[in-house]
Design a protein around this motif. Structure first.
Motif, PDB file in Angstrom:
ATOM      1  N   ALA A 163     -31.023  97.286 -19.798  1.00 43.35           N
ATOM      2  CA  ALA A 163     -31.014  95.459 -19.913  1.00 43.35           C
ATOM      3  C   ALA A 163     -31.978  95.221 -18.892  1.00 43.35           C
ATOM      4  O   ALA A 163     -32.811  94.154 -19.191  1.00 43.35           O
ATOM      5  CB  ALA A 163     -29.680  95.203 -19.684  1.00 43.35           C
ATOM      6  N   LEU A 164     -32.134  95.713 -17.746  1.00 44.96           N
ATOM      7  CA  LEU A 164     -33.188  95.332 -16.736  1.00 44.96           C
ATOM      8  C   LEU A 164     -34.480  95.566 -17.215  1.00 44.96           C
ATOM      9  O   LEU A 164     -35.428  94.572 -17.151  1.00 44.96           O
ATOM     10  CB  LEU A 164     -32.778  96.346 -15.338  1.00 44.96           C
ATOM     11  N   THR A 165     -34.536  96.811 -17.875  1.00 39.46           N
ATOM     12  CA  THR A 165     -36.037  97.398 -18.448  1.00 39.46           C
ATOM     13  C   THR A 165     -36.572  96.189 -19.504  1.00 39.46           C
ATOM     14  O   THR A 165     -37.747  95.527 -19.422  1.00 39.46           O
ATOM     15  CB  THR A 165     -35.853  98.538 -19.188  1.00 39.46           C
ATOM     16  N   ASP A 166     -35.614  95.701 -20.470  1.00 38.96           N
ATOM     17  CA  ASP A 166     -36.037  94.687 -21.318  1.00 38.96           C
ATOM     18  C   ASP A 166     -36.203  93.667 -20.731  1.00 38.96           C
ATOM     19  O   ASP A 166     -37.222  92.875 -21.174  1.00 38.96           O
ATOM     20  CB  ASP A 166     -34.738  94.734 -22.266  1.00 38.96           C
ATOM     21  N   SER A 167     -35.511  93.223 -19.784  1.00 40.19           N
ATOM     22  CA  SER A 167     -35.713  91.806 -19.170  1.00 40.19           C
ATOM     23  C   SER A 167     -37.025  91.518 -18.501  1.00 40.19           C
ATOM     24  O   SER A 167     -37.935  90.738 -18.374  1.00 40.19           O
ATOM     25  CB  SER A 167     -34.539  91.518 -18.203  1.00 40.19           C
ATOM     26  N   LEU A 168     -37.299  92.725 -17.631  1.00 41.89           N
ATOM     27  CA  LEU A 168     -38.398  92.753 -16.777  1.00 41.89           C
ATOM     28  C   LEU A 168     -39.722  92.896 -17.795  1.00 41.89           C
ATOM     29  O   LEU A 168     -40.935  92.007 -17.557  1.00 41.89           O
ATOM     30  CB  LEU A 168     -38.435  93.953 -15.719  1.00 41.89           C
ATOM     31  N   ALA A 169     -39.568  93.703 -19.033  1.00 41.44           N
ATOM     32  CA  ALA A 169     -40.816  93.796 -19.943  1.00 41.44           C
ATOM     33  C   ALA A 169     -40.926  92.324 -20.424  1.00 41.44           C
ATOM     34  O   ALA A 169     -42.080  92.013 -20.530  1.00 41.44           O
ATOM     35  CB  ALA A 169     -40.290  94.615 -21.106  1.00 41.44           C
ATOM     36  N   VAL A 170     -39.877  91.612 -20.723  1.00 39.12           N
ATOM     37  CA  VAL A 170     -40.278  90.365 -21.322  1.00 39.12           C
ATOM     38  C   VAL A 170     -40.806  89.330 -20.440  1.00 39.12           C
ATOM     39  O   VAL A 170     -41.978  88.681 -20.652  1.00 39.12           O
ATOM     40  CB  VAL A 170     -38.945  89.931 -21.910  1.00 39.12           C
ATOM     41  N   GLU A 171     -40.355  89.353 -19.058  1.00 43.80           N
ATOM     42  CA  GLU A 171     -40.608  88.416 -18.075  1.00 43.80           C
ATOM     43  C   GLU A 171     -42.095  88.788 -17.549  1.00 43.80           C
ATOM     44  O   GLU A 171     -42.956  88.053 -17.382  1.00 43.80           O
ATOM     45  CB  GLU A 171     -39.705  88.209 -16.903  1.00 43.80           C
ATOM     46  N   TRP A 172     -42.365  90.130 -17.547  1.00 42.85           N
ATOM     47  CA  TRP A 172     -43.567  90.389 -16.796  1.00 42.85           C
ATOM     48  C   TRP A 172     -44.731  90.917 -17.891  1.00 42.85           C
ATOM     49  O   TRP A 172     -45.880  91.225 -17.504  1.00 42.85           O
ATOM     50  CB  TRP A 172     -43.213  91.672 -15.740  1.00 42.85           C
ATOM     51  N   GLY A 173     -44.364  90.720 -19.163  1.00 43.90           N
ATOM     52  CA  GLY A 173     -45.368  90.938 -20.359  1.00 43.90           C
ATOM     53  C   GLY A 173     -46.653  90.068 -19.957  1.00 43.90           C
ATOM     54  O   GLY A 173     -47.672  90.833 -20.019  1.00 43.90           O
ATOM     55  N   PRO A 174     -46.542  88.906 -19.790  1.00 40.86           N
ATOM     56  CA  PRO A 174     -47.729  88.111 -19.591  1.00 40.86           C
ATOM     57  C   PRO A 174     -48.596  88.391 -18.404  1.00 40.86           C
ATOM     58  O   PRO A 174     -49.603  87.964 -18.311  1.00 40.86           O
ATOM     59  CB  PRO A 174     -47.055  86.724 -19.487  1.00 40.86           C
ATOM     60  N   LEU A 175     -47.905  89.031 -17.414  1.00 39.95           N
ATOM     61  CA  LEU A 175     -48.795  89.606 -16.211  1.00 39.95           C
ATOM     62  C   LEU A 175     -49.473  91.021 -16.498  1.00 39.95           C
ATOM     63  O   LEU A 175     -49.945  91.515 -15.639  1.00 39.95           O
ATOM     64  CB  LEU A 175     -47.765  89.786 -15.047  1.00 39.95           C
ATOM     65  N   ASN A 176     -49.435  91.490 -17.729  1.00 41.62           N
ATOM     66  CA  ASN A 176     -49.705  92.858 -17.923  1.00 41.62           C
ATOM     67  C   ASN A 176     -48.905  93.932 -17.180  1.00 41.62           C
ATOM     68  O   ASN A 176     -49.731  95.083 -17.005  1.00 41.62           O
ATOM     69  CB  ASN A 176     -51.398  92.768 -17.870  1.00 41.62           C
ATOM     70  N   ILE A 177     -47.690  93.645 -17.013  1.00 42.93           N
ATOM     71  CA  ILE A 177     -47.025  94.764 -16.549  1.00 42.93           C
ATOM     72  C   ILE A 177     -46.044  95.196 -17.444  1.00 42.93           C
ATOM     73  O   ILE A 177     -45.179  94.526 -17.933  1.00 42.93           O
ATOM     74  CB  ILE A 177     -46.184  94.262 -15.238  1.00 42.93           C
ATOM     75  N   ARG A 178     -46.147  96.485 -17.899  1.00 40.96           N
ATOM     76  CA  ARG A 178     -45.404  96.891 -18.939  1.00 40.96           C
ATOM     77  C   ARG A 178     -44.124  97.735 -18.202  1.00 40.96           C
ATOM     78  O   ARG A 178     -44.249  98.457 -17.095  1.00 40.96           O
ATOM     79  CB  ARG A 178     -46.158  98.246 -19.719  1.00 40.96           C
ATOM     80  N   VAL A 179     -43.116  97.662 -18.879  1.00 42.12           N
ATOM     81  CA  VAL A 179     -41.632  98.042 -18.224  1.00 42.12           C
ATOM     82  C   VAL A 179     -41.076  98.770 -19.397  1.00 42.12           C
ATOM     83  O   VAL A 179     -40.712  98.189 -20.417  1.00 42.12           O
ATOM     84  CB  VAL A 179     -40.746  97.130 -17.570  1.00 42.12           C
ATOM     85  N   ASN A 180     -40.867 100.195 -19.336  1.00 39.87           N
ATOM     86  CA  ASN A 180     -40.132 100.851 -20.267  1.00 39.87           C
ATOM     87  C   ASN A 180     -39.052 101.964 -19.726  1.00 39.87           C
ATOM     88  O   ASN A 180     -39.223 101.925 -18.474  1.00 39.87           O
ATOM     89  CB  ASN A 180     -41.343 101.664 -21.076  1.00 39.87           C
ATOM     90  N   SER A 181     -38.309 102.532 -20.576  1.00 39.42           N
ATOM     91  CA  SER A 181     -37.457 103.786 -19.913  1.00 39.42           C
ATOM     92  C   SER A 181     -37.732 104.789 -20.738  1.00 39.42           C
ATOM     93  O   SER A 181     -37.988 104.588 -21.939  1.00 39.42           O
ATOM     94  CB  SER A 181     -35.967 103.028 -19.890  1.00 39.42           C
ATOM     95  N   VAL A 182     -37.424 105.847 -20.057  1.00 39.47           N
ATOM     96  CA  VAL A 182     -37.432 107.194 -20.615  1.00 39.47           C
ATOM     97  C   VAL A 182     -35.609 107.478 -20.804  1.00 39.47           C
ATOM     98  O   VAL A 182     -34.998 107.274 -19.784  1.00 39.47           O
ATOM     99  CB  VAL A 182     -37.877 108.205 -19.987  1.00 39.47           C
ATOM    100  N   VAL A 183     -35.229 107.992 -21.817  1.00 37.66           N
ATOM    101  CA  VAL A 183     -33.882 108.153 -22.213  1.00 37.66           C
ATOM    102  C   VAL A 183     -33.591 109.636 -22.237  1.00 37.66           C
ATOM    103  O   VAL A 183     -33.354 110.146 -23.572  1.00 37.66           O
ATOM    104  CB  VAL A 183     -33.339 107.557 -23.445  1.00 37.66           C
ATOM    105  N   PRO A 184     -33.076 110.438 -21.247  1.00 30.04           N
ATOM    106  CA  PRO A 184     -32.973 111.612 -21.306  1.00 30.04           C
ATOM    107  C   PRO A 184     -31.591 111.975 -21.803  1.00 30.04           C
ATOM    108  O   PRO A 184     -30.504 111.209 -21.328  1.00 30.04           O
ATOM    109  CB  PRO A 184     -33.090 112.380 -19.675  1.00 30.04           C
ATOM    110  N   THR A 185     -31.453 113.301 -22.417  1.00 27.37           N
ATOM    111  CA  THR A 185     -29.988 113.778 -22.386  1.00 27.37           C
ATOM    112  C   THR A 185     -29.686 114.766 -21.346  1.00 27.37           C
ATOM    113  O   THR A 185     -30.631 114.781 -20.583  1.00 27.37           O
ATOM    114  CB  THR A 185     -29.892 114.643 -23.725  1.00 27.37           C
ATOM    115  N   GLY A 186     -28.931 115.645 -21.403  1.00 26.04           N
ATOM    116  CA  GLY A 186     -28.433 116.463 -20.321  1.00 26.04           C
ATOM    117  C   GLY A 186     -29.720 117.289 -20.073  1.00 26.04           C
ATOM    118  O   GLY A 186     -30.523 117.989 -20.913  1.00 26.04           O
ATOM    119  N   THR A 187     -30.208 117.367 -18.705  1.00 34.05           N
ATOM    120  CA  THR A 187     -31.689 117.772 -18.346  1.00 34.05           C
ATOM    121  C   THR A 187     -31.317 119.028 -17.269  1.00 34.05           C
ATOM    122  O   THR A 187     -30.628 118.806 -16.413  1.00 34.05           O
ATOM    123  CB  THR A 187     -32.384 116.797 -17.969  1.00 34.05           C
ATOM    124  N   ARG A 188     -32.054 120.002 -17.409  1.00 35.45           N
ATOM    125  CA  ARG A 188     -31.775 121.082 -16.382  1.00 35.45           C
ATOM    126  C   ARG A 188     -32.199 120.683 -14.858  1.00 35.45           C
ATOM    127  O   ARG A 188     -33.415 121.021 -14.499  1.00 35.45           O
ATOM    128  CB  ARG A 188     -32.188 122.502 -16.729  1.00 35.45           C
TER     129      ARG A 188
END
Ligand SMILES: NC(=O)c1ccc[n+]([C@@H]2O[C@H](COP(=O)([O-])OP(=O)(O)OC[C@H]3O[C@@H](n4cnc5c(N)ncnc54)[C@H](O)[C@@H]3O)[C@@H](O)[C@H]2O)c1
Length: 254
Positions: A163-188
């Protein structure tokens, strides 16, 4: 010319697991790195191979320490003249029954996984906002989209990171700051190895439930971070890139 040549990238949780794999990935791609992890963490151990690749600065701090994070970001600006990207990989997992969990544990997990991500993102974005933009990648989890027993605080923290990622992406998009997440499963990583060692992580069961029938490798998560930071992802923001072998797509027992 390497893909991330001279890009100035801050990675948190860089002493181990996904953070270290991400630092190595960007070092190979020519980036200038600012690596952060806890006091006492083995950050220096990763330096010899990374240092050969280019500029690397190490900083021991907790991402929950707002003043230390601000000082580190200012130091990074001093060293490199700016900040182009952040990968927020610092995080902890606690496995305990919800009926027995303490408020201290719940607050600690939220503080590191969620508030720490927020603190680092804000400190970096304050510079990106006045310098043409940047990219922020948060490491969420399949447990940001699903519940799991004995992981209440972890799932709550990772759902909030989504939710934080989505909110920051929306608010900071006009500043050309892209905010995304990577969604890992169990990782070694050391995090998962610690659970395996305590007998509370069933690799066979996780693999069976995963359509690709295995855990992820930290390098695979790092590669997804590389894509989201890169120019190819210039129109990608508010996205949650699954590196989960089909875990979230699967609604069936395997
Ligand atoms: N390994 C997995 O299966 C998995 C799956 C999904 C998501 N994730 C997420 O990926 C991220 C990295 O996990 P990992 O598996 O590499 O874990 P890890 O334990 O191997 O590495 C995490 C690093 O974060 C550091 N760290 C912890 N608290 C910190 C703090 N307050 N300040 C600064 N650094 C801190 C640790 O010292 C460690 O080096 C975490 O956010 C985790 O929740 C991991």
């Amino acid at each position: 010319m390497k893909r991330h040549q001279d890009k100035r990238i801050l990675v948190t949780g860089a002493a181990g697991g996904i953070g270290l794999a991400t630092a190595r990935f960007f070092a190979r791609e020519g980036a200038r790195l600012y690596l952060v992890d806890l006091p006492g963490s083995p950050l220096e151990a990763s330096v010899p191979d990374l240092a050969q690749a280019g500029d690397v600065v190490l900083r021991h701090l907790s991402v929950t320490d707002e003043a230390a994070v601000k000082e580190a970001v200012d130091d990074m600006i001093g060293c490199y003249g700016g900040i182009d990207a952040v990968v927020n990989s610092a995080g902890v997992v606690v496995v305990e029954p919800a009926l027995e969990g303490s408020i201290e544990t719940f607050r600690r997990v939220l503080d590191i996984n969620l508030t720490g991500t927020w603190i680092v993102s804000q400190a970096a974005a304050r510079h990106m906002a006045v310098n043409g933009g940047g990219a922020i990648v948060n490491i969420s989890s399949v447990y940001g989209f699903q519940g799991a027993p004995n992981r209440t605080a972890y799932c709550a923290s990772k759902g909030a990171v989504v939710a934080l990622t989505d909110s920051l992406a929306v608010e900071w998009g006009p500043l050309n700051i892209r905010v995304n997440s990577v969604v890992p499963t169990g990782t070694r990583t050391p995090m998962v190895q610690g659970l395996i060692d305590r007998g509370i992580y069933n690799v066979d069961a996780v693999s069976r439930r995963t359509p690709l029938r295995r855990l992820a490798e930290p390098e695979e998560v790092a590669a997804a971070c590389g894509f989201l930071v890169g120019q190819e992802a210039g129109m990608v923001t508010g996205h949650h890139l699954r590196v989960d072998g089909g875990w979230l797509a699967n609604g069936y027992l395997m």
